[in-house]
Scaffold this motif. Structure first.
Motif, PDB file in Angstrom:
ATOM      1  N   LEU A  87       0.837  -1.195   0.000  1.00  0.00           N
ATOM      2  CA  LEU A  87       0.000   0.000   0.000  1.00  0.00           C
ATOM      3  C   LEU A  87       0.878   1.254   0.000  1.00  0.00           C
ATOM      4  CD1 LEU A  87      -2.885  -1.054   0.126  1.00  0.00           C
ATOM      5  CD2 LEU A  87      -1.541  -2.356   1.778  1.00  0.00           C
ATOM      6  N   TYR A  88       0.389   2.308  -0.651  1.00  0.00           N
ATOM      7  CA  TYR A  88       1.098   3.591  -0.742  1.00  0.00           C
ATOM      8  C   TYR A  88       0.166   4.670  -0.199  1.00  0.00           C
ATOM      9  CZ  TYR A  88       4.445   1.142  -3.677  1.00  0.00           C
ATOM     10  OH  TYR A  88       5.392   0.256  -4.145  1.00  0.00           O
ATOM     11  N   PHE A  89       0.561   5.273   0.923  1.00  0.00           N
ATOM     12  CA  PHE A  89      -0.275   6.255   1.605  1.00  0.00           C
ATOM     13  C   PHE A  89       0.362   7.643   1.538  1.00  0.00           C
ATOM     14  CE2 PHE A  89      -1.169   2.375   4.341  1.00  0.00           C
ATOM     15  CZ  PHE A  89      -2.382   2.093   3.707  1.00  0.00           C
ATOM     16  N   ALA A  90      -0.389   8.627   1.056  1.00  0.00           N
ATOM     17  CA  ALA A  90       0.055  10.030   1.091  1.00  0.00           C
ATOM     18  C   ALA A  90      -0.272  10.569   2.472  1.00  0.00           C
ATOM     19  CB  ALA A  90      -0.644  10.834   0.001  1.00  0.00           C
ATOM     20  N   MET A  91       0.760  10.782   3.297  1.00  0.00           N
ATOM     21  CA  MET A  91       0.523  11.228   4.670  1.00  0.00           C
ATOM     22  C   MET A  91       1.844  11.543   5.358  1.00  0.00           C
ATOM     23  SD  MET A  91      -0.339   7.517   6.519  1.00  0.00           S
ATOM     24  CE  MET A  91      -0.597   8.234   8.133  1.00  0.00           C
ATOM     25  N   ARG A  92       1.824  12.408   6.317  1.00  0.00           N
ATOM     26  CA  ARG A  92       2.899  12.633   7.272  1.00  0.00           C
ATOM     27  C   ARG A  92       4.290  12.728   6.652  1.00  0.00           C
ATOM     28  NH1 ARG A  92       1.542   9.201  12.714  1.00  0.00           N
ATOM     29  NH2 ARG A  92      -0.715   9.397  12.677  1.00  0.00           N
ATOM     30  N   GLY A  93       4.441  13.620   5.693  1.00  0.00           N
ATOM     31  CA  GLY A  93       5.774  13.906   5.188  1.00  0.00           C
ATOM     32  C   GLY A  93       6.140  13.281   3.874  1.00  0.00           C
ATOM     33  N   GLY A  94       5.210  12.632   3.195  1.00  0.00           N
ATOM     34  CA  GLY A  94       5.540  12.036   1.912  1.00  0.00           C
ATOM     35  C   GLY A  94       4.636  10.863   1.603  1.00  0.00           C
ATOM     36  N   ILE A  95       5.229   9.846   0.967  1.00  0.00           N
ATOM     37  CA  ILE A  95       4.493   8.635   0.616  1.00  0.00           C
ATOM     38  C   ILE A  95       5.039   7.477   1.439  1.00  0.00           C
ATOM     39  CG2 ILE A  95       3.795   7.063  -1.218  1.00  0.00           C
ATOM     40  CD1 ILE A  95       2.705   9.937  -1.487  1.00  0.00           C
ATOM     41  N   TRP A  96       4.210   6.921   2.298  1.00  0.00           N
ATOM     42  CA  TRP A  96       4.583   5.755   3.084  1.00  0.00           C
ATOM     43  C   TRP A  96       4.228   4.493   2.312  1.00  0.00           C
ATOM     44  CZ3 TRP A  96       7.022   5.506   7.799  1.00  0.00           C
ATOM     45  CH2 TRP A  96       7.206   6.717   8.469  1.00  0.00           C
ATOM     46  N   VAL A  97       5.173   3.568   2.251  1.00  0.00           N
ATOM     47  CA  VAL A  97       4.937   2.278   1.604  1.00  0.00           C
ATOM     48  C   VAL A  97       4.800   1.236   2.713  1.00  0.00           C
ATOM     49  CG1 VAL A  97       5.758   0.606  -0.075  1.00  0.00           C
ATOM     50  CG2 VAL A  97       6.266   3.039  -0.385  1.00  0.00           C
ATOM     51  N   VAL A  98       3.696   0.494   2.666  1.00  0.00           N
ATOM     52  CA  VAL A  98       3.334  -0.391   3.772  1.00  0.00           C
ATOM     53  C   VAL A  98       2.973  -1.762   3.215  1.00  0.00           C
ATOM     54  CG1 VAL A  98       1.790  -0.691   5.747  1.00  0.00           C
ATOM     55  CG2 VAL A  98       2.467   1.611   5.036  1.00  0.00           C
ATOM     56  N   ALA A  99       3.494  -2.802   3.833  1.00  0.00           N
ATOM     57  CA  ALA A  99       3.196  -4.171   3.432  1.00  0.00           C
ATOM     58  C   ALA A  99       1.754  -4.521   3.765  1.00  0.00           C
ATOM     59  CB  ALA A  99       4.152  -5.138   4.127  1.00  0.00           C
ATOM     60  N   PRO A 100       1.205  -5.572   3.152  1.00  0.00           N
ATOM     61  CA  PRO A 100      -0.194  -5.942   3.424  1.00  0.00           C
ATOM     62  C   PRO A 100      -0.476  -6.253   4.891  1.00  0.00           C
ATOM     63  CG  PRO A 100       0.581  -7.040   1.428  1.00  0.00           C
ATOM     64  CD  PRO A 100       1.778  -6.390   2.050  1.00  0.00           C
TER      65      PRO A 100
END
Length: 541
Positions: free
Chosen positions: A480-493
């Motif tokens: 998952l790619y979340f636009a939040m808190r300083g940029g784009i966070w990439v998060v595993a399932p």
């Protein structure tokens, strides 16, 4: 392991003015950081004391309805130790309303009938109506209360004794007074103090005689009483004892790694730049073009098509606030959440503009939407969309439009639902909440609804930067790619953070595109970025 400092050099970031703004959600942050102190300290009510002088805080400057209150901008700073929680209030004033014959040796009941600074603190996130209240006056008077708004009448126990201490200092020449508090943590929270621990909180002032009476709050209660726990913000215990060395627009350098999904030697490239707020990136594989939305300062909203670096075509003008967009994988049409037109739209992509515009839904059970913000498509063609109530935070909802055209309200407990995404297997719905500033996940049930009681906090990283979470997307591997808190966070399932792509501007949304599906596009304040990736977007599988 690659670090953020390396990332900045590798990707060639350009300096920019930070922005927290969204065109649809103006307002102050709802978070205050409490910075760890090396040890407990004596109260001086002096903002220039070594323990306070470099501490950044928040400001209470609005009336109970959210209106500005001139000449009373109140600064609040906070520190903590393993034993105590500290607050410092800096309170400018026009006129004083002081109690005669003040006493600082015992607490003063009904101190709120005179000038005071107050803090309400709740640590029970399940029973938000129970919290503690602390007050200090310009003369150093004090009172602490245990509040329970559940029973009728509500309980306000002023004889409860927390052991808290207060000190005040009045500067009549500068027309400002200072109040300082030390609150034993063990009296308000049974959890062990640690960095990252959060509490529910709000700050208030009562100031001035009846002829010039001011009611000031940090998070506007929008009620006739300060005792509105639904309006509380959050306090977070911060590990650092030197906040002046921390960046204010980025997570602390060195704390986060570059996601492994970013291509080797990739550069973050500005593909378009203008004095607008950009949102809703969506890639069309037929035209091989990126479409995104633009909120201009002249109050016009557009859908732009990126024809080349720095070159756009106004594909649709006067969109009435089309914000989030997706390309439908089932119809090939462009889907749009129309904020100010209060609709969910489907548009056939034409060479110069939309060839055909269909209104999929514009109301629920006869009531118009607040302002549809973002949307996502399920594998079966059903559409999930958020409808936040940014102003009142009481009518927000998430809806599901099934393939047969029936609309259901499926989520109603979030105050500001924002970005939204369906997992590639259609089993999980992800929603970002701009009020709590985190990502929630819901299991999708047969028929498309979700069970609100099974909601989970999917992602809530510790960061200095607290920019609102917004849009999101996924790659072909399920990350998952979340636009939040300083940029784009990439998060595993499974919810584990794989890394951060730091960006200076506020990031509104993110999408995969490019001819091979391996370009990540990021929209935000004034810029659209592109970054080459090792993986394809979920829609390119």
């Amino acid at each position: 392991m690659k670090r953020v400092l390396l990332l900045i050099a590798l990707l060639g970031f350009l300096p920019a003015q930070p922005s927290r703004g969204r065109p649809t959600a103006p307002g102050n942050s709802s978070l205050i950081m409490s910075y760890r102190a090396p040890s407990d300290f004596a109260l001086t009510a002096d903002p220039n004391a070594p323990v306070w002088k470099d501490i950044t805080g928040v400001f209470a400057e609005k009336g109970t309805g959210g209106e500005a209150v001139a000449n009373h901008r109140t600064e609040i700073r906070s520190r903590w130790t393993e034993k105590n929680l500290y607050f410092l209030f800096v309170c400018p004033y026009e006129e004083l309303n002081l109690k005669p014959n003040p006493s600082t040796s015992i607490e003063t009941n009904k101190l709120w009938e005179w000038d005071v600074a107050e803090v309400f603190i709740g640590t029970d996130f399940r029973n938000i109506k129970r919290y503690s209240e602390f007050q200090v006056s310009p003369q150093g008077e004090w009172v602490d209360l245990m509040i329970d708004r559940g029973p009728r009448p509500p309980a306000h126990d002023w004889q409860w004794n927390s052991g808290f201490a207060a000190k005040a200092r009045l500067d009549r020449e500068k027309k400002v007074w200072y109040g300082e508090m030390r609150i034993p943590l063990s009296k308000i929270d049974n959890r062990t103090p640690r960095a990252g621990l959060e509490m529910r909180i709000n700050f208030y002032r009562i100031q001035g005689p009846p002829s010039n009476h001011k009611l000031i709050n940090w998070q506007p209660v929008k009620s006739d009483t300060f005792h509105t726990p639904e309006a509380f913000g959050r306090l977070r215990l911060h590990e650092s004892s030197a906040p002046s060395n921390l960046p204010t627009t980025q997570p602390q350098a060195g704390d986060f790694t570059l996601p492994p999904t970013v291509a080797d030697r990739a550069r973050l490239i500005v593909v378009y730049e203008a004095d607008s707020f950009f949102e809703g990136p969506a890639w069309d594989p037929v035209t091989s073009k990126l479409y995104f939305t633009s909120f201009r300062k002249d109050q016009n909203q557009q859908i732009l098509r990126l024809d080349g670096p720095g070159q756009v075509h106004v594909w649709m003008d006067k969109t009435q606030g089309v914000n989030g967009m997706r390309l439908s994988r089932t119809t090939g049409r462009l889907l749009g959440a129309q904020a100010f037109g209060h609709n969910v739209l489907s548009m056939k992509i034409g060479a110069a503009g939309p060839d055909d515009i269909k209104r999929l839904t514009g109301d629920f059970e006869g009531e118009a939407y607040n302002q549809p913000n973002d949307l996502a498509e399920a594998p079966n063609g059903g559409i999930y969309y958020t409808d936040p109530d940014f102003k009142g935070k009481t009518r927000s909802a998430v809806y599901y439009l099934n393939p047969e055209g029936t609309v259901r309200r499926i989520i109603s407990h979030l105050k500001i639902p924002n970005g939204i995404l369906v997992s590639s297997d259609g089993k999980t719905l992800y929603v970002s909440d701009s009020f709590e500033k985190r990502i929630y996940s819901y299991p999708i049930m047969p028929g498309g609804s979700v069970e609100q009681g099974a909601v989970k906090v999917f992602f809530d990283p510790w960061t200095v930067n607290m920019n609102d979470p917004d849009g999101m997307c996924a790659d072909a591997e399920g990350n998952l790619y979340f636009a939040m808190r300083g940029g784009i966070w990439v998060v595993a399932p499974d919810g584990k953070a794989l890394g951060l792509i730091p960006i200076l501007e506020f990031c509104s949304n993110v999408a995969f595109g490019g001819k091979n599906g391996q370009t990540l596009y990021v929209t935000g304040q004034g810029k659209v970025y592109a970054l080459e990736m090792k993986v394809k977007g979920a829609q390119f599988r």
